[in-house]
Design an enzyme around this catalytic site. Structure first.
Site, PDB file in Angstrom:
ATOM      1  N   CYS A 383       0.928  -1.048  -0.092  1.00 31.82           N
ATOM      2  CA  CYS A 383      -0.031  -0.014  -0.188  1.00 31.82           C
ATOM      3  C   CYS A 383       1.005   1.401   0.069  1.00 31.82           C
ATOM      4  CB  CYS A 383      -0.966  -0.025   1.149  1.00 31.82           C
ATOM      5  SG  CYS A 383      -2.547   1.017   1.014  1.00 31.82           S
ATOM      6  N   HIS A 509      -3.608  -4.781   0.726  1.00 28.52           N
ATOM      7  CA  HIS A 509      -2.760  -5.313   1.710  1.00 28.52           C
ATOM      8  C   HIS A 509      -2.904  -6.923   1.618  1.00 28.52           C
ATOM      9  CE1 HIS A 509      -2.095  -1.884   3.932  1.00 28.52           C
ATOM     10  NE2 HIS A 509      -3.321  -1.368   3.379  1.00 28.52           N
ATOM     11  N   GLU A 511      -0.991  -9.077   3.095  1.00 27.41           N
ATOM     12  CA  GLU A 511      -0.953  -9.713   4.361  1.00 27.41           C
ATOM     13  C   GLU A 511      -2.190 -10.036   5.212  1.00 27.41           C
ATOM     14  OE1 GLU A 511      -0.570  -6.332   3.765  1.00 27.41           O
ATOM     15  OE2 GLU A 511      -0.779  -5.127   5.439  1.00 27.41           O
TER      16      GLU A 511
HETATM   17  N1  GLN Z   1      -1.779   6.634   3.022  1.00 28.73           N
HETATM   18  C1  GLN Z   1      -2.001   5.874   1.949  1.00 28.73           C
HETATM   19  C2  GLN Z   1      -3.648   6.107   1.209  1.00 28.73           C
HETATM   20  O1  GLN Z   1      -4.427   6.446   1.805  1.00 28.73           O
HETATM   21  C3  GLN Z   1      -1.652   4.399   2.173  1.00 28.73           C
HETATM   22  C4  GLN Z   1      -2.643   3.832   2.941  1.00 28.73           C
HETATM   23  C5  GLN Z   1      -2.222   2.684   3.481  1.00 28.73           C
HETATM   24  O2  GLN Z   1      -0.798   2.253   3.658  1.00 28.73           O
HETATM   25  N2  GLN Z   1      -2.875   1.665   4.109  1.00 28.73           N
HETATM   26  O3  GLN Z   1      -3.561   6.018  -0.035  1.00 28.73           O
END
Ligand code: GLN
Length: 549
Positions: A383, A509, A511
């Site tokens: 992400c 994600h 994970e």
């Molecule tokens: N801050 C980033 C976004 O909002 C990444 C979010 C994250 O890593 N879950 O896109």
């Protein structure tokens, strides 16, 4: 059969391992052929943990339906291998918001709205919802916090009422406590457990089982004492010494006959005999001495390892399958800013940059991505980690430092990561990100496709920003492949570099979907590259722990 309920409360101290205990009990039941779901009742007033700092709360675990939940849901999903939904995490905030909305609508016209029965009824309605929404035969319900907290009283009152609502044969209470060790006299103390059971009784709940946690061995005498003073059957006092391997806990509970006791007390007949063979193999492999690989986790909340619990577990799952030991180095991204201490990364064979929000430590993470790219160290971005890999690559491609995500620099001339269109006018921050499961199509001739072995997958998301398509062509020319795309081709879900052993980032994600018995394919592929970098031969094909379920 009518739905059976097992309620978990905690005594003496918090962080006593209630969540893991509930998850492990769920596994015992699944092994006996039952469908199981677990619900966490959180006494705080936030509607969900989505807007809380990871320092306060640890990781936010995201479910298929986009619910942002407590990290215990991760324990439940990993240990039981189930997919849960938004009914499985309830907070005081949600309960009150619902009751107050009903009151404003006029649903209770004429009535005075009170904790009992209105709040407790809403809690009970939400508990009943779990079996309706998941079809589970047995629902495990964990109450957050410790007995004696003011906030959890309405939840405990609802649990008390459920015994008379549903009958003794359909409900069971498990109290998880802590036995402190007094060094001077070298003994474990049961008094705090006695007190917390007394506290629970004063609320009207008598535990049917006590799981007594401790860091040091617990002898028979202690269990007998707890049974006698707390009025619980001797066989229902379960000594649980801290296990070095989390995944060993279901086996320890099985050995302590917890499963048989539950069958007996809930009048259940297992539809299958538990088969722990593959689970035992998993624990056995974990205990073996293996060559170790070091990976740097570059994050901004590294002081609190719970903030990255699913990432750490996913790395462990992949390492185990490939027959290596994970040596995780926790590196604070702020320490890598302005080139400081970047040499910390020289000794590692892989770099992982997980998710995050806000600008603190961002340049440190970009430096980590730069170091990994030029030194050909395997890099996995999750992400935010993917977004910063894109920013770093953009600075190289566009030959200017003036490249950023508009999250960190609103006026950057090159917003290679930008706010999604449907996020432009959002005023409320809670629950409004791109959340939950979305499909992703893998493109030919990519590491991502090779890793997954199938061309369409679904992964869990939690973000507001995304790759800015204006830059796709120029980036592609310089060697970035967009290896995972949304089915309409508009959203970049995975990016990877051509001229690198493994430099890959996911907008989602991965994970959250890794399981001890089924490591996530991208984590396995990353770990393969790490092993190669470390000069270690990985176990191929990877060890399989798929259960006979
Ligand atoms: N801050 C980033 C976004 O909002 C990444 C979010 C994250 O890593 N879950 O896109």
């Amino acid at each position: 059969m009518s739905t059976k309920y097992i309620f978990f409360t905690g005594g003496v101290v918090s962080s006593v391992g209630k969540g893991v205990t509930a998850a492990a009990v769920g596994r015992l039941l699944k092994e006996r052929g039952f469908t199981v779901a677990v619900q966490k009742l959180d006494p705080y007033i936030n509607v969900d943990p989505g807007t809380m700092s990871p320092y306060q709360h640890g990781e936010v675990f995201v479910l298929d339906d986009g619910a942002e939940t407590d990290l215990d849901l991760g324990h439940y999903e990993r240990l039981i291998d189930v997919r849960l939904n938004k009914a499985c995490n309830v907070t005081t905030g949600q309960v009150y918001a619902d009751v107050i909305a009903k009151e404003r609508r006029g649903d209770f016209l004429g009535g005075t709205i009170q904790v009992i029965p209105h709040i407790t009824n809403e809690i009970k309605r939400r508990i009943a919802m779990v079996s309706k929404m998941t079809g589970a035969e047995i629902v495990l319900v964990e109450v957050g916090g410790t007995v004696g907290d003011i906030e959890s009283l309405p939840f405990l009152e609802a649990l008390r009422q459920l015994r008379s609502d549903m009958g003794r044969g359909n409900t069971l209470y498990i109290h998880v406590t802590w036995l402190p060790y007094i060094g001077a006299t070298e003994e474990l103390k049961t008094k705090p457990t006695q007190h917390s059971v007394r506290e629970l009784r004063s609320i009207g709940i008598s535990p049917d089982m006590i799981v007594a946690r401790s860091d040091t061995p617990i002898d028979e005498g202690i269990c007998e004492k707890i049974a006698q003073f707390c009025d619980v059957e001797k066989r229902a006092v379960i000594p649980m010494v801290t296990a070095p391997i989390l995944y060993e806990i279901p086996l320890l509970l099985e050995k302590a006959h917890v499963g048989d006791f539950l069958m007996d007390r809930l009048g259940l007949k297992p539809t299958k005999k538990p088969n722990w063979k593959s689970w035992e193999k998993l624990v056995e492999e974990t205990k073996k001495t293996k060559p170790s690989v070091s990976i740097a986790l570059v994050g901004k909340y590294v002081e609190l390892h719970d903030a990255y619990i699913s990432v750490r577990e996913a790395l462990k799952h992949a390492a185990l399958a490939l027959g290596v030991e994970l040596d995780l180095k926790w590196i604070h991204s702020v320490d890598l800013e302005k080139g400081r201490e970047i040499d910390k990364l020289e000794s590692v064979s892989g770099v992982i940059v997980p998710g995050g929000f806000g600008s603190r430590g961002i340049e440190g993470k970009i430096n980590a991505a730069h170091f990994a790219r030029v030194n050909k160290i395997p890099y996995f971005g999750l992400c935010l980690g993917m977004q910063l890999m894109v920013v770093e690559f953009g600075r190289e491609v566009l030959q200017t430092e003036n490249v950023n995500s508009s999250e960190f620099d609103r006026t950057t001339p090159n917003p290679v990561i930008d706010l999604m269109d449907d996020q432009q006018d959002i005023a409320n921050l809670g629950g409004t990100m791109r959340l939950g499961l979305y499909p992703c199509e893998l493109q030919p001739n990519t590491i991502a496709l090779k890793a997954y072995g199938v061309d369409k997958v679904e992964e869990r998301h939690r973000h507001r920003f995304e790759f800015n398509n204006q830059y796709r062509e120029s980036f592609a020319q310089k060697g970035m492949k967009f290896s995972g795309l949304s089915p309409d081709g508009k959203l970049v879900e995975i990016a990877e570099l051509v001229d690198h052993p493994f430099m890959l980032g996911t907008q989602f994600h991965p994970e959250f979907l890794s399981r001890p018995t089924r490591p996530h394919p991208l984590f396995v592929q990353f770990m393969r590259a790490v092993c190669e970098k470390a000069g270690i031969t990985a176990q191929e094909p990877p060890l399989s722990f798929e259960n006979s379920l």
